[in-house]
Design an enzyme around this catalytic site. Sequence first.
Site, mmCIF file in Angstrom:
data_model
loop_
_atom_site.group_PDB
_atom_site.id
_atom_site.type_symbol
_atom_site.label_atom_id
_atom_site.label_comp_id
_atom_site.label_asym_id
_atom_site.label_seq_id
_atom_site.Cartn_x
_atom_site.Cartn_y
_atom_site.Cartn_z
ATOM 1 N N ASP A 224 0.830 -1.201 0.000
ATOM 2 C CA ASP A 224 0.000 0.000 0.000
ATOM 3 C C ASP A 224 0.862 1.246 0.000
ATOM 4 O O ASP A 224 0.343 2.360 -0.121
ATOM 5 C CB ASP A 224 -0.922 0.005 1.222
ATOM 6 C CG ASP A 224 -1.903 1.168 1.209
ATOM 7 O OD1 ASP A 224 -2.599 1.348 0.188
ATOM 8 O OD2 ASP A 224 -1.966 1.914 2.210
ATOM 9 N N HIS B 33 -1.645 3.962 -0.993
ATOM 10 C CA HIS B 33 -1.570 4.490 0.377
ATOM 11 C C HIS B 33 -2.978 4.780 0.920
ATOM 12 O O HIS B 33 -3.256 5.870 1.415
ATOM 13 C CB HIS B 33 -0.724 5.772 0.403
ATOM 14 C CG HIS B 33 -0.099 6.031 1.740
ATOM 15 N ND1 HIS B 33 1.177 6.522 1.887
ATOM 16 C CD2 HIS B 33 -0.570 5.879 3.008
ATOM 17 C CE1 HIS B 33 1.461 6.665 3.168
ATOM 18 N NE2 HIS B 33 0.414 6.279 3.868
#
Length: 330
Positions: free
Chosen positions: A257, A294
């Site tokens: 991520d 993210h």
Amino acid sequence: MEILAFGVQADEKPLLEKAFHGHHDIRCLDVFLTEDTAPIAAGHPIVSSSVNADLGARVLRILADGGTRMIAQRSTGFNNIDLDVAERLGLTVARVSSYSPYSVAEFAWTLAMAVNRRIVRASNRTRDFDFRLDGLMGRDLRGRTVGVLGTGKIGQAFTRIAHGFGMNLLGWDVAPNPACAELGMEYVEKEQLLAESDLISLHVPLLPATRHLIDAAALRTMKDDAILVNTSRGGLVDTEALVAELRAGRFTGVGLDVYEAEAGLFFLDKSLEVVEDDTLARLVTFPNVVVTSHQAYYTADAVGQIIDTTLQNVLDHLAGRRGENVLVPA
């Protein structure tokens, strides 16, 4: 007073405006705080930044020269801020010390399950009405070993889910977490954890001592069929070394991520541009890799807590109070 917030996502804007209503005006910008955009803050005593902001020495001087006196970062991490320069310039810097650990822990498991059960590949196939099972075989997690690097609040939440799966628990941290130990976690050296774990998840902050915590040597220590998940900070993993191992056909799956060179890429639409980052371009081509932008923290619960804390940091600053989230002055 008008507060200027940089790097505000579309879903985040109404939440920020609602939280600050009745306290102070807030102007939300979707551009990130960089050397090019910092002059926009001129005349704003308080600026709010996002995790991918560039708050190095040059940007901080631009802000200070423009009259900014406080930076309220809407994230837990602050490795993007030159705290020494901020203190020399007389700036107050605050962050969000904590928010829902479940948001990140649950997303880490989402990535782990996605790569283990080949969810992305399966979804892409069925969109083309290809319903074969070839290449989609995963593994039961029950009875297998999970290694958790970093057992703070997020690592603890991740561990509780692993315990629910019936996994063997290995942990690595500067100090054991009693809550994890009660679940049966055994704390071991990093090398043992890497060598014995079927699934490894990273939950440590990015510090000079943890940069490239997962380097070439660490990757070689891992099992050939291991799963690696990183929802913490991109700099924890040596991406070039990871790509080299993936090219050699290693690892059942990798879920990322975060990416060590994500600034200037993540949170932006680059679909119509040529991305010059060859490492990232190679990384996303592997069929056993899932890269997200993210977003592990991005739940209504966590974002709401981040915004509430940011507001309180601003109110504390204006009232002359020093809250627990203040990083500068030290």
